[in-house]
Design an enzyme around this catalytic site. Structure first.
Site, PDB file in Angstrom:
ATOM      1  N   GLY A 193      69.709   5.299 -38.798  1.00 42.46           N
ATOM      2  CA  GLY A 193      69.678   5.003 -37.367  1.00 42.46           C
ATOM      3  C   GLY A 193      68.277   5.259 -36.870  1.00 42.46           C
ATOM      4  N   CYS A 227      69.770   8.575 -44.844  1.00 42.95           N
ATOM      5  CA  CYS A 227      68.688   8.760 -43.875  1.00 42.95           C
ATOM      6  C   CYS A 227      69.191   9.449 -42.600  1.00 42.95           C
ATOM      7  CB  CYS A 227      68.016   7.414 -43.588  1.00 42.95           C
ATOM      8  SG  CYS A 227      66.436   7.616 -42.776  1.00 42.95           S
ATOM      9  N   TYR A 228      69.262   8.760 -41.478  1.00 44.40           N
ATOM     10  CA  TYR A 228      69.796   9.413 -40.273  1.00 44.40           C
ATOM     11  C   TYR A 228      71.206   9.939 -40.547  1.00 44.40           C
ATOM     12  CZ  TYR A 228      71.671  10.067 -35.567  1.00 44.40           C
ATOM     13  OH  TYR A 228      72.259  10.606 -34.453  1.00 44.40           O
ATOM     14  N   HIS A 249      66.563   5.592 -48.996  1.00 41.95           N
ATOM     15  CA  HIS A 249      67.464   4.435 -48.848  1.00 41.95           C
ATOM     16  C   HIS A 249      67.850   3.849 -50.210  1.00 41.95           C
ATOM     17  CE1 HIS A 249      67.292   3.892 -44.448  1.00 41.95           C
ATOM     18  NE2 HIS A 249      66.124   4.500 -44.576  1.00 41.95           N
ATOM     19  N   GLU A 274      69.923   1.574 -50.755  1.00 45.17           N
ATOM     20  CA  GLU A 274      70.313   0.161 -50.628  1.00 45.17           C
ATOM     21  C   GLU A 274      69.146  -0.805 -50.758  1.00 45.17           C
ATOM     22  OE1 GLU A 274      70.101   2.379 -48.317  1.00 45.17           O
ATOM     23  OE2 GLU A 274      69.612   1.585 -46.347  1.00 45.17           O
ATOM     24  N   ASP A 290      78.946 -23.179 -44.451  1.00 47.86           N
ATOM     25  CA  ASP A 290      80.158 -22.485 -44.005  1.00 47.86           C
ATOM     26  C   ASP A 290      81.305 -23.448 -43.720  1.00 47.86           C
ATOM     27  OD1 ASP A 290      78.409 -20.406 -44.154  1.00 47.86           O
ATOM     28  OD2 ASP A 290      78.091 -20.245 -41.991  1.00 47.86           O
ATOM     29  N   LYS A 310      76.998 -14.461 -46.395  1.00 49.14           N
ATOM     30  CA  LYS A 310      76.544 -15.809 -46.777  1.00 49.14           C
ATOM     31  C   LYS A 310      76.526 -16.021 -48.296  1.00 49.14           C
ATOM     32  CE  LYS A 310      74.843 -19.554 -44.847  1.00 49.14           C
ATOM     33  NZ  LYS A 310      75.340 -20.086 -43.576  1.00 49.14           N
TER      34      LYS A 310
END
Ligand code: XMP
Length: 510
Positions: free
Chosen positions: A54, A81-82, A168, A170, A226, A366
């Site tokens: 955050g 993190c946050y 992080h 990710e 889509d 996606k």
């Protein structure tokens, strides 16, 4: 199905975290911290919870906090993190500003023995971005990783299955980030990995076969990824009871309308109505030069054309929408200001007489939609199609939109795309196209003075289209495209390459 909750505290990587979890075949959903209670979390029976990063400091009054009871549910938690600092704060640790010792970018990480770091070498590289750090650990926690300037780069309370990392995992810059998430999901949360795209497609088809048996279903097909995937999925379930309406507004790329018709009507045998509405759109756009006005007219006219078709079709039971997960997520972030009014089919429910909406792709990112598309054997040209704006070439014709300018643009754009394909450089750039300006300039063709249009070539590289860099395409390729455009299109005397990033420019010119 096993589920992981990504509890969103407004970090910029919340979607990325969920995608990374799903890459490990575990379904993850993002919920904003202020939109889900501890009781709801309990009811949903999540296998694990991830607190996102955050933008705040836990001591800011306005910073997002959460009910401490979440740490007592017995569900494993990973704070990032946050989220790591918040967990420490909630468990009565102490957070402090790192001052000049804040870490940004790639940092060397040293890990100790922990289930979270199973299979990870003692020394590796992680990606950090923090100004605060955990100064005093909460009771029951121990430090499991550190860096040269951050004494607590990771902490855990193994007994309670609470884990926190200051970096992080990710982002791809964290060398073993993927493995860390794997360890959390499989070793700590005990997931089995039941989220697979093949079972998703089969499951949806079976579900719709039963649910929509004998029902009349309507779908607006644009030829984009889509709506194409949604339409083919439903067609597999209910066949001809699915009616697809494809509005060709005359602002499509070269041969695109025919390709969409050939693919869906011909190859897939869909019950497709193609509405050729070029004249309607061009007459409404006559004399209009202001970009926002163009967008508004196209959006409105699209609805009117669809309304006329819907009237002919009459009442339907179900209206299909191609909504995907990023459209649905309730993010912790505030509203961004509107730069361009994007055109989509959101207003269709107002003009169609229907009972129910179906959104077959609302749980998918996606790349997952593309995977389903491939499973359904939709051609690669469609599944891997670059994004194309709803208002089509209208936002690439500067000044008044005329049939002449559109035709020139279609040719130039096709040449540019052809040259990129010929050089096998499609993967080097995220989106590429031509723009026709309202600027004429003097040239010389065959020893005679020529006075013609200026065409712009644009190619951008980006992950999320929120920011973008201009793609450094090889000069030889640009030269070939420019030569062909000026040789093959008599009314073009000049070709320029757009070297502006976003911001300050946007991807499209209007
Ligand atoms: P901009 O020009 O805003 O474009 O930097 C970012 C991405 O969005 C696409 N784009 C649109 N997509 N309807 C859409 O569905 C629209 O009205 C629209 N306008 C821009 C653009 O092509 C790029 O990929």
């Amino acid at each position: 199905m096993e589920k992981i909750l990504v509890l969103d505290f407004g970090g910029q990587y919340n979607q990325l975290i969920a995608r990374r979890v799903r890459e490990h075949h575990v379904y993850a959903e993002i919920r904003s911290y202020d939109k889900i209670s501890v009781d709801e979390i309990k009811k949903e029976a999540y296998k694990g919870i991830i607190f996102t990063g955050g933008p705040n400091s836990v001591y800011d009054e306005s910073s997002p906090h959460y009910d401490k009871k979440i740490l007592e549910l017995g569900i494993p938690v990973l704070g990032i993190c946050y989220g790591d600092q918040l967990m420490a704060y909630m468990a009565h640790g102490e957070i402090c500003s790192a001052g000049a010792l804040g870490e940004y970018g790639k940092i060397k990480l040293y890990v100790k023995k922990s289930e979270l770091f199973d299979g990870i070498p003692n020394e590796s590289v992680c990606w950090m971005s923090h100004t605060d750090y955990i100064k005093k650990l909460p009771e029951g926690f121990e430090i499991t990783a550190y860096t040269d300037s951050c004494p607590c780069a990771a902490m855990e309370n193994g007994k309670k299955k609470l884990y926190g990392v200051q970096f992080h995992p990710e982002v791809t810059h964290t060398e073993y980030g993927k493995r860390i998430l794997y360890n959390f999901l499989y070793l700590i949360c005990g997931c089995m990995g039941d989220w697979k795209m093949s079972s998703f497609a089969d499951g949806r088809i079976e579900e719709y076969k039963k649910k929509f048996k004998g029902k009349k279903v309507l779908c607006a097909l644009s030829g984009g990824v889509d709506s194409s995937v949604a339409a083919v999925l439903l067609h597999k379930a209910i066949g001809d009871n699915l009616i697809c309406v494809f509005v060709d507004h005359g602002l499509l790329r070269k041969d695109e309308g025919d390709f969409v018709e050939k693919t869906f009507s011909g190859r897939f045998g869909l019950n497709l109505i193609r509405v050729n509405a070029e004249e309607r759109f061009l007459s409404r756009l006559k004399g209009v030069t202001e970009p926002e006005e163009k967008r508004k007219i196209i959006g409105e006219e699209f609805i009117r054309v669809f309304e006329d078709e819907a009237k002919k079709i009459g009442k339907v039971d179900i209206l299909v929408q191609g909504t995907i997960y990023p459209d649905v997520i309730e993010s912790g972030k505030g509203d961004a200001s509107v730069i361009k009014s994007h055109h989509n089919v959101g207003a269709l429910p107002d003009v169609v007489d229907f009972d129910e909406i179906a959104e077959p792709l609302r749980d998918l990112f996606k790349d997952e939609v593309r995977e389903v598309g491939t499973q359904l054997e939709i051609p690669n040209e469609l599944v891997w199609r670059q994004p194309f704006p709803g208002p089509g070439l209208a936002v690439r014709v500067i000044g008044e939109i005329t049939k002449e300018k559109l035709d020139i643009l279609r040719e130039a754009d096709a040449i540019f795309r052809e040259e990129i394909a010929r050089a096998h450089l499609e993967k080097m750039t995220s989106q590429y196209f031509a723009v026709i300006t309202d600027l004429k300039s003097v040239g010389v063709k065959g020893d005679a003075r020529a006075y013609g249009y200026t065409v712009v070539l644009r190619a951008v590289t980006t992950d999320d289209f929120m920011t973008a860099d201009w793609t450094k395409l090889p000069y030889e390729l640009l030269e070939r495209a420019s030569n062909r455009i000026t040789n093959e299109i008599s009314s073009v005397t000049r070709v320029v390459y757009d070297i502006t990033s976003k911001p300050p420019a946007t991807v499209e010119w209007e």
